[in-house]
Write an enzyme that holds these catalytic residues in place. Structure first.
Site, PDB file in Angstrom:
ATOM      1  N   HIS A   7       0.871  -1.181   0.000  1.00 54.17           N
ATOM      2  CA  HIS A   7       0.000   0.000   0.000  1.00 54.17           C
ATOM      3  C   HIS A   7       0.901   1.222   0.000  1.00 54.17           C
ATOM      4  CE1 HIS A   7      -3.503  -2.526   1.174  1.00 54.17           C
ATOM      5  NE2 HIS A   7      -2.555  -3.254   1.760  1.00 54.17           N
ATOM      6  N   ASP A  54       2.720  -2.613   4.492  1.00 55.42           N
ATOM      7  CA  ASP A  54       2.844  -1.204   4.902  1.00 55.42           C
ATOM      8  C   ASP A  54       4.186  -1.033   5.612  1.00 55.42           C
ATOM      9  OD1 ASP A  54      -0.078  -0.223   4.383  1.00 55.42           O
ATOM     10  OD2 ASP A  54      -0.300  -2.097   5.496  1.00 55.42           O
ATOM     11  N   HIS A 104      -8.123  -8.471  -0.297  1.00 54.19           N
ATOM     12  CA  HIS A 104      -7.654  -8.940   1.001  1.00 54.19           C
ATOM     13  C   HIS A 104      -8.709  -9.910   1.541  1.00 54.19           C
ATOM     14  CE1 HIS A 104      -4.882  -5.637   0.674  1.00 54.19           C
ATOM     15  NE2 HIS A 104      -4.471  -5.690   1.930  1.00 54.19           N
ATOM     16  N   GLU A 156      -7.112 -12.567   6.337  1.00 53.59           N
ATOM     17  CA  GLU A 156      -6.050 -11.945   7.146  1.00 53.59           C
ATOM     18  C   GLU A 156      -6.536 -12.028   8.596  1.00 53.59           C
ATOM     19  OE1 GLU A 156      -5.651  -7.678   6.667  1.00 53.59           O
ATOM     20  OE2 GLU A 156      -3.694  -7.628   7.640  1.00 53.59           O
TER      21      GLU A 156
END
Ligand code: HPA
Ligand code: ZN
Length: 335
Positions: A16, A276, A194, A197
């Site tokens: 991201h 990230d 996603h 997760e």
């Protein structure tokens, strides 16, 4: 082994761009744009990066993105990330951005995409790194808002290869976005999401069946359903796993508990990614090192993460062949 990992050609498929905003650049942008930050230095901000779950991270991550205002800000952010790619021998990267995080606070979609894209062109011309852009819908927002975002994506389809789905997984299952994903596919966009997760294995099944994704982002909770794991192996469905992210967000207690190596050895098309990196303590090389330090792995196995990522990437077959040869040559030179 550390030198082998450092030099290994790498491909990143789950990054991201807003999550690559380092505290130092965040402070610089805040000063440039006259924004107050409730921390007195980049160091104190970095020390606040302690998360207990996905939501506690997202709250801070969206706050950080508020410093990004101009096309130059998005250029500088992306360029800084690409320089880190160069240092880690990342040869290709597929970059996520969250359009609604910016359009919802009055920043034009064009400002965002033009800044990111210009840096990617320079990344290609000056650093030799190839890249693609994927626009993610925020799943805590409505499908109607995702449809508005899709319209903007279609205005820039020359620069955007696909759409994804991120943000809070709990309470926002894939089904909520099945119409907008269907439309995106009709328009010729590739799709990822996603899933698995923090959410259950069923979200992975639904992302595949209801959204028709080309890859699953994270997907580590697939192990809770043995028949799903078999299906992932048979269909060669790639999982873009993010090891350091999973530890920071408490998906696993520690790296020794992480299931990425077990999945690799079973034949699941797992890849290593940084998610990230400014918030989770590491870029691509750091993620490879963290996995390799906690699990005893061969060079061939480590290289397989890159081979899996090349196969799962959204580049031409010709470029895939070229990149696979680069990895094979690297392995041969090391043996
Ligand atoms: N999960 C969901 N949404 C996100 C993430 C993540 O790991 N990173 C940035 N947005
Ligand atoms: Zn992610």
């Amino acid at each position: 082994m550390n030198a082998f990992i450092q030099g290994l050609p790498k491909v990143e498929l789950h990054l991201h761009i807003e999550g690559s905003l380092e505290p130092e650049l965040l402070f610089e942008l805040a000063k440039r744009n006259n924004i107050d930050i409730p921390y007195d230095s980049p160091e104190t901000l970095r020390r606040a990066y302690e998360f207990e779950d996905l939501q506690s991270f997202l709250d801070i991550y969206y706050q950080g993105a508020n410093a990004l205002r101009t096309e130059q800000d998005f250029y500088d952010l992306t360029w800084a990330y690409l320089e880190r790619c160069k240092a880690d021998n990342v040869i290709h990267t597929e970059i996520f951005f969250d359009p609604q995080t910016h359009t919802d606070r009055g920043i034009d979609f064009d400002t965002v995409i033009n800044g990111i894209y210009r840096a990617m062109q320079d990344g290609h011309d000056k650093l030799g790194i190839t890249s693609q852009i994927i626009a993610c819908f925020l799943r805590h927002l409505s499908e109607e808002s995702a449809f508005e975002t899709l319209q903007s994506v279609l205005n820039h389809q020359d620069k955007i290869i696909g759409v994804g789905l991120d943000s809070s997984e709990q309470g926002h299952p894939p089904e909520k976005f099945k119409h907008v994903f269907q439309q995106a596919k009709v328009e010729g966009l590739l799709t990822v999401a996603h899933a698995g997760e923090e959410g259950p294995a069923q979200n992975i099944i639904d992302a595949i069946e209801m959204l028709g994704v080309n890859r699953v982002d994270h997907g580590v909770r697939c192990v809770e359903d043995a028949s799903l794991v078999e299906r992932l192996i048979e269909s060669k469905m790639p999982l873009t796993v993010c090891p350091l992210s999973n530890i920071k967000l408490c998906v696993f207690d520690n790296m020794a508990q992480h299931n990425i190596v077990e999945l690799l050895r079973k034949g699941v098309a797992v890849t290593i990614n940084s998610d990230d990196p400014a918030y989770f303590g590491g870029y691509m090389t750091d993620n490879f090192l963290a996995v390799s330090n906690a699990h005893s792995m061969s060079k061939q196995e480590l290289a397989q993460f890159t081979i899996n990522a090349i196969n799962a990437s959204f580049i031409s077959d010709g470029l895939k062949t070229e990149y696979r040869a680069q990895v094979e040559d690297y392995l041969t030179a090391y043996q």
